[in-house]
Design a protein around this motif. Structure first.
Motif, PDB file in Angstrom:
ATOM      1  N   SER A  61       0.825  -1.202   0.000  1.00 53.40           N
ATOM      2  CA  SER A  61       0.000   0.000   0.000  1.00 53.40           C
ATOM      3  C   SER A  61       0.865   1.259   0.000  1.00 53.40           C
ATOM      4  O   SER A  61       0.576   2.225  -0.712  1.00 53.40           O
ATOM      5  N   VAL A 116     -12.948   1.077  -1.567  1.00 53.61           N
ATOM      6  CA  VAL A 116     -12.346  -0.051  -0.846  1.00 53.61           C
ATOM      7  C   VAL A 116     -13.392  -1.098  -0.471  1.00 53.61           C
ATOM      8  O   VAL A 116     -13.224  -2.285  -0.786  1.00 53.61           O
ATOM      9  N   GLY A 121      -9.706  -3.913  -1.011  1.00 55.23           N
ATOM     10  CA  GLY A 121      -8.469  -3.145  -0.961  1.00 55.23           C
ATOM     11  C   GLY A 121      -7.485  -3.536  -2.041  1.00 55.23           C
ATOM     12  O   GLY A 121      -6.829  -2.684  -2.642  1.00 55.23           O
ATOM     13  N   TRP A 124      -8.835  -2.376  -5.626  1.00 51.27           N
ATOM     14  CA  TRP A 124      -8.847  -0.928  -5.803  1.00 51.27           C
ATOM     15  C   TRP A 124      -7.431  -0.346  -5.806  1.00 51.27           C
ATOM     16  O   TRP A 124      -7.158   0.615  -6.525  1.00 51.27           O
ATOM     17  N   THR A 125      -6.539  -0.919  -5.026  1.00 48.37           N
ATOM     18  CA  THR A 125      -5.157  -0.443  -5.061  1.00 48.37           C
ATOM     19  C   THR A 125      -4.569  -0.645  -6.453  1.00 48.37           C
ATOM     20  O   THR A 125      -3.877   0.231  -6.984  1.00 48.37           O
ATOM     21  N   SER A 176      -8.166   6.006   0.246  1.00 49.46           N
ATOM     22  CA  SER A 176      -8.460   4.582   0.100  1.00 49.46           C
ATOM     23  C   SER A 176      -7.388   3.734   0.774  1.00 49.46           C
ATOM     24  O   SER A 176      -7.691   2.717   1.407  1.00 49.46           O
ATOM     25  N   SER A 177      -6.143   4.156   0.673  1.00 46.88           N
ATOM     26  CA  SER A 177      -5.055   3.420   1.305  1.00 46.88           C
ATOM     27  C   SER A 177      -5.175   3.448   2.821  1.00 46.88           C
ATOM     28  O   SER A 177      -5.060   2.415   3.482  1.00 46.88           O
ATOM     29  N   ASN A 180      -8.198   1.407   4.036  1.00 46.36           N
ATOM     30  CA  ASN A 180      -7.942  -0.019   3.902  1.00 46.36           C
ATOM     31  C   ASN A 180      -7.008  -0.529   4.993  1.00 46.36           C
ATOM     32  O   ASN A 180      -7.298  -1.518   5.680  1.00 46.36           O
ATOM     33  N   SER A 258      -7.815  -8.564   0.547  1.00 44.90           N
ATOM     34  CA  SER A 258      -8.992  -7.764   0.860  1.00 44.90           C
ATOM     35  C   SER A 258      -9.705  -8.381   2.049  1.00 44.90           C
ATOM     36  O   SER A 258      -9.790  -9.613   2.157  1.00 44.90           O
TER      37      SER A 258
END
Length: 523
Positions: A61, A116, A121, A124-125, A176-177, A180, A258
């Protein structure tokens, strides 16, 4: 038959294991890299399984977020090199070209937080990292092209604004990071983990401002680089990131996980929006992260147009101005985990208050530096401001999970609810709040650039009206103190932020009444 029972027993035992992915009982769990069972607060689970998985996801991440920040800040280097590729923009137009990615990135942070729980996670990452290919390719292909150089000024500006706007996707990665990673770590380790995740991302600002100015002059003779205008390869500023973006996207897809419990649903989001604490923290984050990202975007332009005489006598600094700016971003990035670590021990509110007071005092010193034409004093003052802003980023983000954990315990006790489910609900609220606070705080960076731009309008108009380059230079030097009015606005803002911190979190009566005593030390 016995083989069937044996297989069934093995499946049951597998489901009971406190390890990685449980048996595929749903369509979501059937996919690889989804983890159904996750108990970071359980010490045995954490030591046996959780720590290793959380650390792996944190590292991946950090790398993806790091690249995102690098792309987000990229136009701070581009704008001060436009003249080198034959494109002339006024100071106010240059501020718009750096402010727009800041604004777009701020707005994207809220939908990025929802992405997320929607996609996971890991997915989306990978997707958000892949989106970074758009601004880098536009910068590599469109900006240095002969087609753009042949357009009229107004059309050039619109095309540049469109290209700069796409860099905003790099700013959304942060929320988002952070949302997550917040689900992977237990409460007692969140401060350092979130601080490390954010710092790794923030370092992307420093790396971009250090490396890109060097890359774009590869192959240009050293003697030419010392000239006020010289050849640069702006396409390299985009091309250099392409392999790193691919590595970040593939790394996330192949190795990240995830969590099925990582749900920041609309109900949790709505509950977070209704919390007074959400908006208090958003205001405070304007002062900390807004300062970090706003000054990271604006400082190269501010220095260029505040100390023209100093830069005239130091051609290397003048040429490598964006590279000089990397020092502040580096200092602020490295101090962020320290702010989270210190908050775990003495309290996030106390650290935040001290940071705001120190930032206000250092801004006064920066004003003295401008008035005395002392680049050294101005630059040193801002390095301390970056250090304190980074610490404040860590302390404010550490406050969020602590506050919502405390509110969850309080609600469970008051209403007789199941403590575990109530805490999980508030944990999801905290993840949603991270998105809100991150977006509002990043918007503070846009406000900083707007304040600087407004302060520059007077001198920009005078320079534009001048007939000759010599007159333009003389006017710019005579009005080198144009930024003072903006700096006084920032001093007043830091006083307000400090007062808000004290009023909501450090007054003893408020702390006892609104936040349970067992959470006060953490907050």
């Amino acid at each position: 038959m016995s083989g069937s029972r044996s297989g069934h027993g093995a499946l049951l035992r597998f489901r009971r294991m406190s390890t990685t992915v449980a048996a595929p009982t749903t369509a979501r769990a059937a996919r690889r890299h989804w983890i159904d069972h996750w108990e970071p607060e359980n010490e045995q689970f954490w030591e046996a399984t959780g720590r290793r998985i959380a650390r792996k996801n944190l590292m991946l991440s950090i790398f993806a977020e790091h690249i995102g920040f690098s792309i987000w800040i990229l136009w701070t280097i581009v704008v001060i090199n436009l003249a080198n590729v034959g494109i002339t923009m006024s100071l106010s137009e240059q501020f718009w070209l750096t402010a727009l990615p800041n604004l777009i990135g701020s707005g994207l942070r809220i939908p990025y937080t929802f992405a997320v729980p929607k996609f996971g996670g890991r997915t989306w990452t990978c997707a958000s990292a892949s989106l970074l290919l758009i601004p880098t390719l536009l910068l590599a292909i469109v900006v240095p092209s002969g087609w753009l150089a042949g357009l009229d000024h107004d059309t050039q500006f619109l095309v540049l604004m469109a290209c700069a706007a796409t860099a905003g996707v790099g700013g959304g990665n942060f929320s988002s990071s952070m949302a997550n990673i917040s689900f992977f770590y237990p409460e007692r380790r969140k401060g350092f983990a979130l601080g490390l995740n954010a710092a790794g991302g923030n370092l992307g600002v420093a790396v971009a401002q250090l490396v890109v100015p060097l890359v774009i002059i590869v192959g240009v003779p050293a003697a030419a680089v010392k000239l006020p205008e010289h050849d640069v390869h702006l396409s390299y500023a985009g091309l250099m990131w392409l392999p790193l973006i691919v590595v970040a996207a593939l790394g996330a897809w192949l190795y990240m996980d995830s969590l099925t419990q990582a749900k920041t649903d609309t109900k949790a989001y709505a509950a977070g929006v209704r919390q007074t604490q959400t908006w208090v923290m958003a205001i405070l984050y304007i002062g900390t992260f807004g300062s970090f990202i706003g000054y990271s975007f604006a400082l190269p332009l501010v220095i260029k147009n505040t100390f023209p005489e100093f830069l005239g006598h130091h051609p290397f600094i003048a040429t490598y101005l964006a590279g000089l700016g990397f020092v502040g971003a580096l200092v602020g990035s490295l101090s962020r985990p320290f702010g989270g670590w210190l908050s775990d021990r003495v309290g996030g509110a106390r650290v935040t208050l001290a940071c705001f007071l120190g930032m206000g005092a250092c801004t006064v010193l920066a004003i003295v530096g401008v008035n005395e034409h002392s680049f050294a004093l101005f630059f040193a003052s801002y390095m301390v401001i970056f250090f304190l802003a980074g610490m404040g980023n860590g302390s404010t983000y550490r406050m969020i999970p602590s506050i919502f954990a405390a509110l969850g315990r309080k609600e469970a006790e008051a209403k007789g609810l199941d403590p575990k489910q109530t805490l999980l609900s508030h944990k999801r609220q905290a993840a949603a709040v991270i998105g809100i606070v991150g977006a509002v705080g990043a918007f503070g960076g846009f406000l900083i650039q707007v304040v600087f731009r407004q302060a520059s309008l007077g001198v920009s108009a005078l320079v534009k009206a001048a007939d000759t380059p010599a007159q333009k230079t003389a006017i710019a030097q005579a009005h080198a103190d144009w930024s003072v009015s903006a700096l006084w606005v920032f001093v007043a803002a830091y006083v307000v932020f400090a007062a808000v911190t004290w009023f909501f979190y450090l007054r003893r009566s408020v702390a006892v009444e609104r936040i349970p005593s067992f959470a006060y030390a953490s907050v």
